[in-house]
Scaffold this motif. Structure first.
Motif, PDB file in Angstrom:
ATOM      1  N   ALA A   7      92.152  17.901  29.893  1.00 56.16           N
ATOM      2  CA  ALA A   7      91.199  16.986  28.995  1.00 56.16           C
ATOM      3  C   ALA A   7      91.496  15.639  29.308  1.00 56.16           C
ATOM      4  O   ALA A   7      90.966  14.563  29.138  1.00 56.16           O
ATOM      5  N   THR A   8      92.903  15.342  29.302  1.00 56.22           N
ATOM      6  CA  THR A   8      93.696  14.297  29.285  1.00 56.22           C
ATOM      7  C   THR A   8      93.096  13.507  30.730  1.00 56.22           C
ATOM      8  O   THR A   8      92.891  12.395  30.629  1.00 56.22           O
ATOM      9  N   VAL A   9      93.075  14.370  31.883  1.00 53.81           N
ATOM     10  CA  VAL A   9      92.812  13.821  33.109  1.00 53.81           C
ATOM     11  C   VAL A   9      91.383  13.261  33.022  1.00 53.81           C
ATOM     12  O   VAL A   9      90.941  12.413  33.542  1.00 53.81           O
ATOM     13  N   GLY A  10      90.539  14.187  32.463  1.00 55.74           N
ATOM     14  CA  GLY A  10      89.263  13.766  32.493  1.00 55.74           C
ATOM     15  C   GLY A  10      88.909  12.566  31.818  1.00 55.74           C
ATOM     16  O   GLY A  10      88.031  11.748  32.124  1.00 55.74           O
ATOM     17  N   ILE A  11      89.497  12.532  30.480  1.00 52.63           N
ATOM     18  CA  ILE A  11      89.150  11.333  29.869  1.00 52.63           C
ATOM     19  C   ILE A  11      89.770  10.107  30.668  1.00 52.63           C
ATOM     20  O   ILE A  11      89.151   8.916  30.698  1.00 52.63           O
ATOM     21  N   ALA A  12      90.911  10.148  31.161  1.00 51.83           N
ATOM     22  CA  ALA A  12      91.403   9.111  31.807  1.00 51.83           C
ATOM     23  C   ALA A  12      90.638   8.530  33.017  1.00 51.83           C
ATOM     24  O   ALA A  12      90.334   7.355  33.324  1.00 51.83           O
ATOM     25  N   LEU A  19      80.886  12.113  41.690  1.00 52.85           N
ATOM     26  CA  LEU A  19      82.223  12.077  42.425  1.00 52.85           C
ATOM     27  C   LEU A  19      83.448  11.786  41.553  1.00 52.85           C
ATOM     28  O   LEU A  19      84.670  12.425  41.846  1.00 52.85           O
ATOM     29  N   LYS A  20      83.270  11.379  40.168  1.00 49.22           N
ATOM     30  CA  LYS A  20      84.602  11.247  39.229  1.00 49.22           C
ATOM     31  C   LYS A  20      84.962  12.641  38.784  1.00 49.22           C
ATOM     32  O   LYS A  20      86.090  12.870  38.636  1.00 49.22           O
ATOM     33  N   ALA A  21      83.805  13.352  38.388  1.00 49.86           N
ATOM     34  CA  ALA A  21      84.103  14.497  37.829  1.00 49.86           C
ATOM     35  C   ALA A  21      85.048  15.531  38.963  1.00 49.86           C
ATOM     36  O   ALA A  21      85.769  16.330  38.707  1.00 49.86           O
ATOM     37  N   ALA A  22      84.400  15.545  40.432  1.00 50.04           N
ATOM     38  CA  ALA A  22      84.950  16.299  41.230  1.00 50.04           C
ATOM     39  C   ALA A  22      86.615  15.687  41.420  1.00 50.04           C
ATOM     40  O   ALA A  22      87.578  16.648  41.623  1.00 50.04           O
ATOM     41  N   PHE A  23      86.770  14.240  41.234  1.00 48.78           N
ATOM     42  CA  PHE A  23      88.013  13.875  41.602  1.00 48.78           C
ATOM     43  C   PHE A  23      89.171  14.501  40.234  1.00 48.78           C
ATOM     44  O   PHE A  23      90.124  14.632  40.376  1.00 48.78           O
ATOM     45  N   ALA A  24      88.478  14.291  39.182  1.00 44.34           N
ATOM     46  CA  ALA A  24      89.161  14.615  37.950  1.00 44.34           C
ATOM     47  C   ALA A  24      89.765  16.202  38.183  1.00 44.34           C
ATOM     48  O   ALA A  24      90.595  16.448  37.734  1.00 44.34           O
ATOM     49  N   ALA A  25      88.832  17.089  38.619  1.00 41.04           N
ATOM     50  CA  ALA A  25      89.314  18.513  38.952  1.00 41.04           C
ATOM     51  C   ALA A  25      90.249  18.575  39.755  1.00 41.04           C
ATOM     52  O   ALA A  25      91.133  19.532  39.784  1.00 41.04           O
ATOM     53  N   TRP A  26      89.953  17.869  41.177  1.00 39.55           N
ATOM     54  CA  TRP A  26      91.120  18.100  41.927  1.00 39.55           C
ATOM     55  C   TRP A  26      92.367  17.346  41.836  1.00 39.55           C
ATOM     56  O   TRP A  26      93.346  17.903  41.977  1.00 39.55           O
ATOM     57  N   LEU A  27      92.360  16.286  41.100  1.00 41.88           N
ATOM     58  CA  LEU A  27      93.410  15.974  40.446  1.00 41.88           C
ATOM     59  C   LEU A  27      94.363  16.676  39.650  1.00 41.88           C
ATOM     60  O   LEU A  27      95.608  16.978  39.637  1.00 41.88           O
ATOM     61  N   ILE A  65      86.750  18.661  34.517  1.00 46.54           N
ATOM     62  CA  ILE A  65      85.452  18.464  35.150  1.00 46.54           C
ATOM     63  C   ILE A  65      84.148  18.537  34.030  1.00 46.54           C
ATOM     64  O   ILE A  65      83.220  17.662  34.154  1.00 46.54           O
ATOM     65  N   LEU A  66      84.316  19.207  32.872  1.00 44.08           N
ATOM     66  CA  LEU A  66      83.586  19.317  31.714  1.00 44.08           C
ATOM     67  C   LEU A  66      83.494  18.068  31.236  1.00 44.08           C
ATOM     68  O   LEU A  66      82.553  17.595  30.273  1.00 44.08           O
ATOM     69  N   LEU A  67      84.876  17.212  31.143  1.00 42.24           N
ATOM     70  CA  LEU A  67      84.772  16.205  30.203  1.00 42.24           C
ATOM     71  C   LEU A  67      84.701  14.883  30.705  1.00 42.24           C
ATOM     72  O   LEU A  67      84.953  13.510  30.113  1.00 42.24           O
ATOM     73  N   VAL A  68      84.279  14.706  32.020  1.00 38.03           N
ATOM     74  CA  VAL A  68      83.677  13.513  32.741  1.00 38.03           C
ATOM     75  C   VAL A  68      82.345  13.347  31.964  1.00 38.03           C
ATOM     76  O   VAL A  68      81.342  13.543  32.884  1.00 38.03           O
ATOM     77  N   GLU A  69      82.139  12.672  31.052  1.00 32.08           N
ATOM     78  CA  GLU A  69      80.818  12.780  30.094  1.00 32.08           C
ATOM     79  C   GLU A  69      80.071  11.447  30.382  1.00 32.08           C
ATOM     80  O   GLU A  69      80.742  10.667  31.128  1.00 32.08           O
ATOM     81  N   SER A  70      78.743  11.442  29.815  1.00 32.14           N
ATOM     82  CA  SER A  70      77.921   9.993  30.122  1.00 32.14           C
ATOM     83  C   SER A  70      78.604   8.938  29.511  1.00 32.14           C
ATOM     84  O   SER A  70      78.339   7.890  29.937  1.00 32.14           O
ATOM     85  N   THR A  71      79.573   8.807  28.184  1.00 35.82           N
ATOM     86  CA  THR A  71      80.257   7.703  27.986  1.00 35.82           C
ATOM     87  C   THR A  71      81.686   8.057  27.681  1.00 35.82           C
ATOM     88  O   THR A  71      82.289   9.487  27.524  1.00 35.82           O
ATOM     89  N   VAL A  72      82.525   7.040  27.507  1.00 33.38           N
ATOM     90  CA  VAL A  72      83.933   7.326  27.482  1.00 33.38           C
ATOM     91  C   VAL A  72      83.874   7.739  25.832  1.00 33.38           C
ATOM     92  O   VAL A  72      85.009   8.711  25.672  1.00 33.38           O
ATOM     93  N   TYR A  73      83.252   7.315  24.835  1.00 33.72           N
ATOM     94  CA  TYR A  73      83.122   7.813  23.584  1.00 33.72           C
ATOM     95  C   TYR A  73      83.302   9.463  23.523  1.00 33.72           C
ATOM     96  O   TYR A  73      83.758  10.152  22.982  1.00 33.72           O
TER      97      TYR A  73
END
Length: 405
Positions: free
Chosen positions: A175-180, A51-59, A81-89
């Motif tokens: 990338a900034t949106v995905g990380i945030a 859901l977070k990856a989908a929201f990041a792409a939509w935003l 959508i690619l950068l909503v990774e398994s960890t923030v790091y």
């Protein structure tokens, strides 16, 4: 004709098997959805990340494509959508690598197209270069985006520095949106997975120690049984590798995580590391203990060993070590207090001390143990018992000390 008939029957059998598997797969999916809805777990974590990856792409698309009408707006949601990774790091690290790869491919392709005024010729020159660059170790798994960035330029009908600069800027925004999104909205934490792995491995180690404890005393011990114990002990070492990976994910998931302060008071970062160290020692020593039993399992030796006082004491040690492992593998909710763990550790150390005192008298007093081979087998068993007991006792005392703080 016979071959055609056989092929048809094989295809029919395959289709029937696939049809029978569909209900099972659907039931498994329904169970995963139910678990995600009912309680925290891996299924809920995966659903949250999706859901977070989908929201990041939509935003990203809402800002860059719908509001700003950027010329290459699709790049932003693709990167997000690619950068909503398994960890923030990992989100941050992969973002830097991905942006470097995209920028390198984009710049190289743009420069060659503008110099040559021939996209087909530029493609023949730039693609080998960017594919080679994609294997550079500093870009990691993101190196493939070097070729992707170049292809975006080479397949575009309008090539220019303005367009290429916009593409890089939109990738940076995505990338900034995905990380945030990954860092601020329910950032992933894997403490639960690490502890579940550690407890499961501790329970399996306890079961392996319990099996020879009873068999040594009643004489129902043979070479095949000892080899089976040893194979199980070797599998525990693979479980330790899985635990090490889980603990690594747990530690990494706290880096840059806004939930870290809320988690650390109840989950000290060193606890899992300490448990992993103890489990590593237990796995190594259990494998060495069972290997010694395999080497000592000659056909005419089991019944003679079963009647010796040292073997009875050694069987007691294995049972007590198994109890310590089982108690140390329990969560605080499963274990009422630490006194049972401390008592089990004290009994185990006392048994090992008694075995050490009995060792010399037993070897010298029993004629059948006069052979050097017999004495060395007992010595190896006692040495491994002392090492395992020391580490388990130290772990029990540290666990109790943490519980009293």
């Amino acid at each position: 004709m016979a071959r055609t008939s056989d092929a048809a029957r094989a295809a029919t059998t395959t289709l029937h098997g696939a049809a029978r598997a569909v209900p099972t797969k659907l039931h498994g999916a329904a169970q995963a959805v139910r678990r995600a809805a009912e309680h925290p777990g891996r299924e809920r974590d995966l659903a949250a990340q999706a859901l977070k990856a989908a929201f990041a792409a939509w935003l990203s698309w809402a800002i860059v494509g719908w509001w700003l009408h950027a010329p290459m707006a699709f790049v932003a949601p693709w990167v997000a959508i690619l950068l909503v990774e398994s960890t923030v790091y990992q989100s941050v690290a992969h973002a830097l690598q991905q942006l470097a790869a995209i920028a390198a491919g984009t710049i190289m392709a743009t420069e060659l197209v503008l110099l040559m005024h021939n996209r087909m010729g530029a493609m023949g020159l730039v693609l080998p270069l960017v594919v080679l660059l994609s294997s550079w170790w500093r870009l990691g798994r993101q190196g493939i985006y070097t070729a992707t960035g170049a292809l975006f330029v080479l397949t575009d009908t309008h090539v220019g520095w303005t367009t290429s600069g916009a593409r890089i800027a939109e990738a940076a925004f995505g990338a900034t949106v995905g990380i945030a999104v990954n860092a601020l909205i329910r950032p992933p934490v894997y403490l639960r997975d690490a502890r579940a792995s550690l407890r499961a491995a501790a329970r399996e180690t306890a079961e392996i120690l319990e099996q020879p404890a009873g068999r040594l005393v009643d004489g129902q011990w043979d070479e095949d049984g000892a080899k089976a114990w040893h194979q199980q002990a070797l599998r525990i070492q693979h479980r330790v590798e899985e635990c090490r990976s889980a603990v690594g994910w747990s530690r990494e998931s706290l880096w840059g995580n806004v939930r870290r302060r809320a988690l650390e008071p109840s989950s000290p970062a060193g606890d899992d590391e300490d448990a992993l160290v103890v489990l590593e020692y237990a796995a190594v020593h259990t494998a060495e203990l069972t290997r010694t039993l395999v080497e000592a399992a000659a056909a005419d030796r089991q019944s003679r060993w079963a009647g010796l006082p040292l073997i009875h004491g050694y069987a007691d040690f294995l049972a007590q070590a198994a109890r310590v492992m089982r108690l140390s593998g329990q969560s605080d909710a499963e274990r009422d207090d630490d006194e049972a763990l401390r008592q089990a550790a004290r009994e185990m150390r006392a048994t090992v001390d008694g075995l050490r005192r009995q060792m010399l008298d037993t070897v010298l007093g029993e004629p059948e143990l006069g052979e050097p081979e017999e004495a060395s087998a007992y010595g190896a068993l006692l040495l491994q018992a002392q090492r395992l007991a020391w580490h388990l006792d130290a772990a029990a005392r540290e666990d109790s000390a943490r519980g009293q703080v």
